[in-house]
Design an enzyme around this catalytic site. Structure first.
Site, short mmCIF file in Angstrom:
data_model
loop_
_atom_site.label_atom_id
_atom_site.label_comp_id
_atom_site.label_asym_id
_atom_site.label_seq_id
_atom_site.Cartn_x
_atom_site.Cartn_y
_atom_site.Cartn_z
N TYR A 87 0.83 -1.21 0.00
CA TYR A 87 0.00 0.00 0.00
C TYR A 87 0.86 1.27 0.00
O TYR A 87 0.71 2.12 -0.89
CB TYR A 87 -0.96 -0.05 1.18
CG TYR A 87 -2.04 1.00 1.19
CD1 TYR A 87 -2.32 1.77 0.07
CD2 TYR A 87 -2.81 1.22 2.34
CE1 TYR A 87 -3.32 2.73 0.08
CE2 TYR A 87 -3.81 2.19 2.36
CZ TYR A 87 -4.06 2.94 1.24
OH TYR A 87 -5.04 3.89 1.26
N GLU A 144 2.24 6.34 -7.12
CA GLU A 144 1.16 7.15 -7.69
C GLU A 144 1.42 8.64 -7.51
O GLU A 144 1.30 9.43 -8.45
CB GLU A 144 -0.17 6.76 -7.03
CG GLU A 144 -0.62 5.34 -7.37
CD GLU A 144 -1.63 4.79 -6.38
OE1 GLU A 144 -2.24 5.59 -5.65
OE2 GLU A 144 -1.81 3.55 -6.33
#
Length: 254
Positions: free
Chosen positions: A176, A183
């Site tokens: 995660y 991103e």
């Protein structure tokens, strides 16, 4: 934004394919599982998606071995990545027609955020495609999705190996933050090119009397990670403790 899809690892409830938990049993929201035809379809869907992300994983490894470098590996898996990530849009339909008991809104946000990053950022701003940050989120997504779709498939077949369950509720601890970092760095790398080209921006005056600054929009997306990431991450940690501890207790009574 796209990282919010990781919440699927902790809030799922139902029948396979839905991002917020296709494949996990839910006694509170649905006492009966999907019918045989629906189950067959969902199994096929999840098997295909598992295979698709395995193709991406193999493509990354083969490209790395051929080039001897991890730089610009995105180009070796660009087409299957776009195809299978866009294919996840079907999960919104699964929720909308009720074959997966998950929130249509939540699933839409989760799926569309990734599709947005693939098409509206990485595809649209070609200059970022060679950035290492793209490889960072692609690797995180690939491992996550192979585990996730495998989890859904075995759950639908009522034969879930503990290793897959453990991986689903454990590896996110690393994957995660890794995906979020990739991103954010990719969006950040795209900003100067978006600003220079005026990409997807609408300036005044125009006949609709409407303006839109895509550059500012991307900055707002990046800022949204600040409250969302810790909230989702620690929620998932809590879910991991609850689910895996329940599994351990169940084993003791067997």
């Amino acid at each position: 934004m796209a990282a919010a899809a990781a919440i699927a690892a902790s809030k799922g409830n139902g029948g396979g394919g839905g991002r917020a938990g296709a494949g996990e049993a839910s006694s509170s929201r649905r006492k009966k599982g999907p019918g045989p035809l629906t189950t067959a379809y969902l199994v096929i869907y999840n098997v295909v998606m598992t295979a698709g992300w395995l193709v991406i994983a193999v493509g990354l490894v083969r490209a790395y071995l051929a080039k001897g470098s991890y730089h610009s590996l995105y180009y070796s898996i660009e087409k299957p990545l776009k195809f299978f990530q866009t294919g996840a849009l079907l999960e919104i339909l699964h929720c909308a027609i009720g074959i997966v008991p998950s929130s249509v809104v939540l699933t839409s946000i989760q799926v569309m955020s990734r599709v947005f990053l693939i098409w509206a950022v990485t595809h649209s701003v070609k200059e970022v495609q060679s950035e290492d940050s793209v490889l960072l989120f692609v690797i995180a997504w690939t491992i996550t999705e192979i585990i996730r779709y495998s989890f859904y498939t075995f759950s639908l077949l009522n034969h879930l190996p503990y290793l897959i369950k453990w991986a689903r509720y454990t590896l996110f601890i690393v994957l995660y933050p890794m995906g979020v970092s990739g991103e954010l760095l990719t969006i950040y790398a795209a900003l100067p090119f978006v600003r220079q080209a005026g990409l997807y921006s609408i300036s005044l005056p125009n006949k609709y009397n409407f303006s839109f600054d895509y550059y500012a929009f991307l900055i707002l997306i990046m800022i949204s990670y600040i409250p969302l990431f810790p909230q989702l991450y620690f929620h998932m940690i809590h879910q991991r403790r609850k689910i895996l501890s329940h599994t351990e207790e169940h084993k003791k009574f067997e």
